[in-house]
Design a protein around this motif. Sequence first.
Motif, mmCIF file in Angstrom:
data_model
loop_
_atom_site.group_PDB
_atom_site.id
_atom_site.type_symbol
_atom_site.label_atom_id
_atom_site.label_comp_id
_atom_site.label_asym_id
_atom_site.label_seq_id
_atom_site.Cartn_x
_atom_site.Cartn_y
_atom_site.Cartn_z
ATOM 1 N N VAL A 83 0.810 -1.045 0.170
ATOM 2 C CA VAL A 83 -0.044 -0.040 -0.093
ATOM 3 C C VAL A 83 0.906 1.343 -0.054
ATOM 4 O O VAL A 83 2.249 1.223 0.055
ATOM 5 C CB VAL A 83 -0.795 0.048 1.227
ATOM 6 C CG1 VAL A 83 -1.969 -1.150 1.127
ATOM 7 C CG2 VAL A 83 -0.118 -0.255 2.375
ATOM 8 N N ASP A 84 0.318 2.187 0.077
ATOM 9 C CA ASP A 84 0.851 3.846 0.015
ATOM 10 C C ASP A 84 2.054 3.542 -1.106
ATOM 11 O O ASP A 84 3.261 4.093 -0.957
ATOM 12 C CB ASP A 84 1.619 3.986 1.390
ATOM 13 C CG ASP A 84 0.457 3.909 2.517
ATOM 14 O OD1 ASP A 84 -0.608 4.339 2.105
ATOM 15 O OD2 ASP A 84 0.864 3.730 3.611
ATOM 16 N N VAL A 85 1.776 3.256 -2.217
ATOM 17 C CA VAL A 85 2.719 3.211 -3.393
ATOM 18 C C VAL A 85 2.814 4.677 -4.153
ATOM 19 O O VAL A 85 1.935 5.401 -4.155
ATOM 20 C CB VAL A 85 2.311 2.203 -4.418
ATOM 21 C CG1 VAL A 85 3.158 2.297 -5.691
ATOM 22 C CG2 VAL A 85 2.030 0.765 -3.884
ATOM 23 N N THR A 86 4.020 5.016 -4.312
ATOM 24 C CA THR A 86 4.287 6.221 -4.810
ATOM 25 C C THR A 86 5.480 5.884 -6.136
ATOM 26 O O THR A 86 6.313 5.225 -5.884
ATOM 27 C CB THR A 86 5.138 7.289 -3.988
ATOM 28 O OG1 THR A 86 6.501 6.663 -3.419
ATOM 29 C CG2 THR A 86 4.054 7.760 -2.842
ATOM 30 N N VAL A 87 5.118 6.426 -7.298
ATOM 31 C CA VAL A 87 5.941 6.196 -8.508
ATOM 32 C C VAL A 87 6.173 7.788 -8.730
ATOM 33 O O VAL A 87 5.490 8.430 -9.379
ATOM 34 C CB VAL A 87 5.073 5.489 -9.505
ATOM 35 C CG1 VAL A 87 6.143 5.332 -10.706
ATOM 36 C CG2 VAL A 87 4.822 4.020 -9.032
ATOM 37 N N GLU A 88 7.597 8.058 -8.860
ATOM 38 C CA GLU A 88 8.216 9.160 -8.959
ATOM 39 C C GLU A 88 9.049 9.072 -10.092
ATOM 40 O O GLU A 88 10.250 8.652 -10.418
ATOM 41 C CB GLU A 88 9.312 9.688 -7.911
ATOM 42 C CG GLU A 88 9.738 11.089 -8.010
ATOM 43 C CD GLU A 88 10.575 11.374 -6.968
ATOM 44 O OE1 GLU A 88 11.153 12.261 -7.137
ATOM 45 O OE2 GLU A 88 10.463 10.891 -5.783
ATOM 46 N N PRO A 89 8.631 10.046 -11.320
ATOM 47 C CA PRO A 89 9.337 10.070 -12.466
ATOM 48 C C PRO A 89 10.737 10.510 -11.974
ATOM 49 O O PRO A 89 10.934 11.526 -11.400
ATOM 50 C CB PRO A 89 8.645 10.793 -13.473
ATOM 51 C CG PRO A 89 7.215 10.930 -13.024
ATOM 52 C CD PRO A 89 7.507 10.692 -11.386
ATOM 53 N N ALA A 90 11.914 9.873 -12.763
ATOM 54 C CA ALA A 90 13.282 10.401 -12.562
ATOM 55 C C ALA A 90 14.341 10.443 -13.769
ATOM 56 O O ALA A 90 15.404 10.250 -13.488
ATOM 57 C CB ALA A 90 13.875 9.574 -11.331
ATOM 58 N N THR A 91 13.482 10.243 -15.106
ATOM 59 C CA THR A 91 14.184 9.945 -16.022
ATOM 60 C C THR A 91 15.349 11.209 -16.233
ATOM 61 O O THR A 91 16.490 10.964 -16.499
ATOM 62 C CB THR A 91 13.237 10.026 -17.356
ATOM 63 O OG1 THR A 91 12.470 8.849 -17.227
ATOM 64 C CG2 THR A 91 13.925 9.766 -18.595
#
Length: 159
Positions: A83-91
């Motif tokens: 739970v509490d999933v975060t996906v942060e773009p870092a390209t």
Amino acid sequence: VDAAYHFAPSRAAFFAAASSALSEGGRIGLADVLGSSVDAGGDVRRASRGLARRAIAALMRVPAANLCDAAQYEAMLASAGFVDVTVEPATERVVGGFARFAARHARSSFDSPPDRPGWSWSSVARAGAALSAAFRHGQLEYVFVSARKRHSPRDAAHT
């Protein structure tokens, strides 16, 4: 964990194993590569993007089951009990530096370490150039991900 995209047979299996290894409430942090979730340009462009992704995956020895976008990735984590999933773009913060690093080492005398037959910095540089192009053209996205293992019935309602 870096390079979860390499885990076989799939990321989903890796996430399930990670979940079973973590205590309730434990956290996982990942640096990973996802396919773009942008669905623009019509059928031909989507087919071309998919073909390019599969070619890059083969070049990088990434299992086909690991080609997914952010929504699919989050669903795999949720299915594994996170739970509490975060996906942060870092390209933009990562890929250029990797390509420069690989190109610099390709020009060095260090090639084919004895414990990795067939591996070389020049092959890493070629892969880096292909990856950089895929990232630049929006076919792939480098991300930082964090999630927490569910630890109570209350958390189950948040998945």
